[in-house]
Design a protein around this motif. Structure first.
Motif, mmCIF file in Angstrom:
data_model
loop_
_atom_site.group_PDB
_atom_site.id
_atom_site.type_symbol
_atom_site.label_atom_id
_atom_site.label_comp_id
_atom_site.label_asym_id
_atom_site.label_seq_id
_atom_site.Cartn_x
_atom_site.Cartn_y
_atom_site.Cartn_z
ATOM 1 N N GLY A 106 7.919 5.293 -2.498
ATOM 2 C CA GLY A 106 7.123 6.564 -2.496
ATOM 3 C C GLY A 106 7.809 7.944 -1.875
ATOM 4 O O GLY A 106 7.348 8.599 -1.169
ATOM 5 N N ALA A 131 3.090 -1.540 -6.834
ATOM 6 C CA ALA A 131 1.657 -2.320 -6.961
ATOM 7 C C ALA A 131 1.827 -3.544 -7.612
ATOM 8 O O ALA A 131 0.665 -3.797 -7.815
ATOM 9 N N GLY A 183 8.030 10.149 2.635
ATOM 10 C CA GLY A 183 9.233 9.343 1.898
ATOM 11 C C GLY A 183 10.305 10.218 1.674
ATOM 12 O O GLY A 183 11.338 9.761 1.627
ATOM 13 N N ASP A 197 9.491 2.472 -10.735
ATOM 14 C CA ASP A 197 8.579 1.437 -10.938
ATOM 15 C C ASP A 197 7.725 1.477 -9.730
ATOM 16 O O ASP A 197 7.730 2.139 -8.840
ATOM 17 N N GLY A 256 1.912 5.240 -1.250
ATOM 18 C CA GLY A 256 0.621 4.845 -1.398
ATOM 19 C C GLY A 256 -0.415 6.310 -1.557
ATOM 20 O O GLY A 256 0.236 7.278 -1.970
ATOM 21 N N VAL A 289 -1.828 -1.051 -3.634
ATOM 22 C CA VAL A 289 -0.587 -0.082 -3.364
ATOM 23 C C VAL A 289 -0.189 -0.262 -2.021
ATOM 24 O O VAL A 289 0.848 -0.185 -1.383
ATOM 25 N N SER A 302 -1.523 2.999 9.630
ATOM 26 C CA SER A 302 -2.234 4.430 9.622
ATOM 27 C C SER A 302 -3.158 4.252 10.871
ATOM 28 O O SER A 302 -3.754 3.313 11.105
ATOM 29 N N GLY A 312 9.390 10.283 -3.729
ATOM 30 C CA GLY A 312 9.246 11.449 -4.433
ATOM 31 C C GLY A 312 8.748 12.631 -3.605
ATOM 32 O O GLY A 312 8.583 13.900 -4.040
ATOM 33 N N PRO A 357 2.157 7.305 11.007
ATOM 34 C CA PRO A 357 2.593 8.636 10.542
ATOM 35 C C PRO A 357 1.480 9.631 10.801
ATOM 36 O O PRO A 357 0.190 9.370 10.604
ATOM 37 N N THR A 358 1.754 10.780 11.026
ATOM 38 C CA THR A 358 0.903 12.007 10.715
ATOM 39 C C THR A 358 1.434 13.236 10.274
ATOM 40 O O THR A 358 2.444 13.853 10.931
ATOM 41 N N ASN A 390 12.484 5.482 -4.472
ATOM 42 C CA ASN A 390 11.497 5.041 -5.616
ATOM 43 C C ASN A 390 10.226 5.939 -5.572
ATOM 44 O O ASN A 390 9.660 6.257 -4.553
ATOM 45 N N ASP A 391 9.678 6.219 -6.605
ATOM 46 C CA ASP A 391 8.373 6.766 -6.754
ATOM 47 C C ASP A 391 7.884 6.691 -8.286
ATOM 48 O O ASP A 391 8.633 6.979 -9.142
ATOM 49 N N LYS A 446 -4.163 -0.819 5.272
ATOM 50 C CA LYS A 446 -3.132 -0.340 6.300
ATOM 51 C C LYS A 446 -3.214 -1.236 7.360
ATOM 52 O O LYS A 446 -2.155 -1.374 8.183
HETATM 53 P P1 NAD Z 1 2.463 11.635 -0.718
HETATM 54 O O1 NAD Z 1 1.233 11.685 -1.556
HETATM 55 O O2 NAD Z 1 2.865 13.037 -0.463
HETATM 56 O O3 NAD Z 1 3.634 10.448 -0.801
HETATM 57 C C1 NAD Z 1 3.202 9.250 -1.420
HETATM 58 C C2 NAD Z 1 4.134 9.057 -2.652
HETATM 59 O O4 NAD Z 1 3.966 7.740 -2.775
HETATM 60 C C3 NAD Z 1 3.978 9.775 -3.921
HETATM 61 O O5 NAD Z 1 5.010 10.671 -4.154
HETATM 62 C C4 NAD Z 1 3.461 8.818 -4.905
HETATM 63 O O6 NAD Z 1 3.869 9.062 -6.060
HETATM 64 C C5 NAD Z 1 4.082 7.585 -4.446
HETATM 65 N N1 NAD Z 1 3.326 6.609 -4.978
HETATM 66 C C6 NAD Z 1 2.056 6.113 -5.047
HETATM 67 N N2 NAD Z 1 1.752 5.031 -5.411
HETATM 68 C C7 NAD Z 1 2.596 4.351 -5.894
HETATM 69 C C8 NAD Z 1 3.104 3.378 -6.536
HETATM 70 N N3 NAD Z 1 2.264 2.395 -7.013
HETATM 71 N N4 NAD Z 1 4.591 3.082 -6.598
HETATM 72 C C9 NAD Z 1 5.506 3.885 -6.423
HETATM 73 N N5 NAD Z 1 5.121 5.153 -5.591
HETATM 74 C C10 NAD Z 1 4.037 5.317 -5.662
HETATM 75 O O7 NAD Z 1 1.842 11.160 0.563
HETATM 76 P P2 NAD Z 1 2.400 10.808 2.304
HETATM 77 O O8 NAD Z 1 1.438 11.661 3.252
HETATM 78 O O9 NAD Z 1 3.808 11.313 2.309
HETATM 79 O O10 NAD Z 1 2.188 9.420 2.455
HETATM 80 C C11 NAD Z 1 3.127 8.358 2.508
HETATM 81 C C12 NAD Z 1 2.660 7.345 3.236
HETATM 82 O O11 NAD Z 1 2.174 7.497 4.676
HETATM 83 C C13 NAD Z 1 1.273 6.601 2.377
HETATM 84 O O12 NAD Z 1 1.435 5.138 2.577
HETATM 85 C C14 NAD Z 1 0.165 7.009 3.130
HETATM 86 O O13 NAD Z 1 -0.867 6.542 3.022
HETATM 87 C C15 NAD Z 1 0.980 6.870 4.717
HETATM 88 N N6 NAD Z 1 0.200 7.816 5.752
HETATM 89 C C16 NAD Z 1 0.227 9.141 5.798
HETATM 90 C C17 NAD Z 1 -0.230 9.901 6.700
HETATM 91 C C18 NAD Z 1 -0.314 11.230 6.719
HETATM 92 O O14 NAD Z 1 -0.884 11.973 7.472
HETATM 93 N N7 NAD Z 1 0.401 11.858 5.616
HETATM 94 C C19 NAD Z 1 -1.071 9.251 7.638
HETATM 95 C C20 NAD Z 1 -1.009 7.806 7.946
HETATM 96 C C21 NAD Z 1 -0.504 7.048 6.857
#
Ligand code: NAD
Length: 325
Positions: free
Chosen positions: A15, A76, A21, A73, A103, A124, A153, A17, A196-197, A38-39, A170
């Motif tokens: 993730g 999930a 990540g 790829d 995710g 996922v 989370s 992209g 994370p936040t 990976n994304d 989570k």
């Molecule tokens: P985001 O949507 O910016 O990035 C998540 C990336 O995961 C996306 O680029 C998406 O394309 C990729 N993705 C989704 N499904 C996928 C799959 N099946 N295979 C490969 N890639 C896939 O979100 P983010 O906020 O950067 O979140 C990153 C992680 O942190 C997630 O697991 C999210 O649940 C967790 N999280 C985020 C927060 C927050 O405050 N942002 C809080 C707690 C947990």
């Protein structure tokens, strides 16, 4: 000077992209790691796919003079997880670091969650941790070194209305990482969880239906956000994530939170509790009711690392309370 370096290390960030990540991947590369970006490139609710997200970040890394390769790829699926790790092995012959981060969200109230909102979220977040984690662990075990960071989370550790599906996926990272840390300790593999936040595109999925829950709404409305101004960004999470996957870090079996630039350890603990009188007669329900305050008091607590530690903690409590010598 950057003291914590990743020269010679190969990292897989799922993730990568967007959001967190992407920031992890960029900083790993800046500090010398070779990175599999990976994304799958779908939407914030996990719909669709595109090669753009991963290749954009690979380009950014190469522009910085770093080494990166894209993988699109899905985490999930079993085949996707294997292919992601294989990309690292085929390109650089090893994998030292896995940040399992991909995710998305599909929020709804618990009683209205459909299978279309439950199954993909479990896939996922929970199953992906096995699909990517197992092949990564096998390669790390063979090499005698590895750092794994699972993404949990606060929604799971502390609870968040309208996220039962997400919290279930989570929350499972805690149990999974604890076991990987224990088993991995024999092979130089460490495993931790980050909570994370960060503002990210996932915010768009955070509908406000949950405000119908009075207790939750109260907590949100009375929250003090004054310390978070400008600090709820991926970059405020990356230093903790990268330290946890560095060679310098010897911590394993832990859960760590990043929030507004506050970095803290989150742990499951057991209260000293109430010890039933020695003998083979179990206490009654009324005994539990009579001692419930003492059972709940967390004045002194232990932090079991295995179920066996709990026996030790219970015996210590028994001695302290004079029911066992
Ligand atoms: P985001 O949507 O910016 O990035 C998540 C990336 O995961 C996306 O680029 C998406 O394309 C990729 N993705 C989704 N499904 C996928 C799959 N099946 N295979 C490969 N890639 C896939 O979100 P983010 O906020 O950067 O979140 C990153 C992680 O942190 C997630 O697991 C999210 O649940 C967790 N999280 C985020 C927060 C927050 O405050 N942002 C809080 C707690 C947990």
């Amino acid at each position: 000077m950057n003291q914590i370096r990743f020269d010679g290390r190969v990292a897989v960030v799922t993730g990568a992209g967007n959001g967190l990540g992407r920031d992890y991947a960029l900083e790993l590369a800046r500090r010398g790691a070779k990175v599999v970006v990976n994304d799958l490139g779908g939407s914030a609710s996990g719909v669709g796919a595109s090669k753009d997200a991963a290749s954009r970040v690979v380009e950014e890394i190469r522009d910085l003079g770093g080494a990166a390769v894209a993988n699109t790829d899905s985490v999930a699926t079993r085949a996707g997880g294997a292919a992601i790790v294989q990309t690292a092995l085929d390109t650089w012959g090893k994998i030292d670091i896995l940040i399992s981060n991909a995710g998305f969200l599909r929020n709804n109230r618990f009683d209205d969650l459909t299978d279309e909102q439950i199954d993909p979220i479990i896939d996922v977040h929970l199953k992906a941790a096995f699909y990517v984690g197992q092949p990564a662990y096998r390669a790390m075990r063979a090499a005698g070194y590895g750092r794994i960071l699972f993404t949990g989370s606060a929604s799971a550790m502390f609870g968040h209305a309208w996220q039962a599906n997400y919290a279930a996926g989570k929350g499972a990272m805690l149990g999974l990482s604890n076991v990987v840390a224990l088993e991995g300790s024999a092979y130089g593999i460490q495993s931790n969880v980050i909570l994370p936040t960060a503002s990210s595109r996932l915010e768009g999925e955070m509908n406000t239906g949950y405000l119908e829950i009075p207790e939750f709404a109260k907590s949100l409305q009375s929250a003090d956000f004054s310390a978070s101004e400008g600090r709820v960004t991926p970059a405020f999470n990356t230093p903790l994530a990268l330290y946890l996957v560095s060679e310098a870090c010897t911590a394993t079996h832990g859960v760590y939170s990043a929030n507004s630039g506050r970095y803290s350890r989150v742990r499951i603990c057991a209260s000293e509790g109430w010890f039933a009188p020695m003998g083979s007669t179990p206490p009654s329900v009324d005994d539990i009711a009579a001692h419930f305050d003492q059972i709940c008091t967390l004045g002194e607590y232990s932090e079991p690392m295995t179920p066996y530690d709990e026996f030790t903690a219970a015996a210590k409590a028994a001695r302290k309370q004079g029911v066992h010598s």
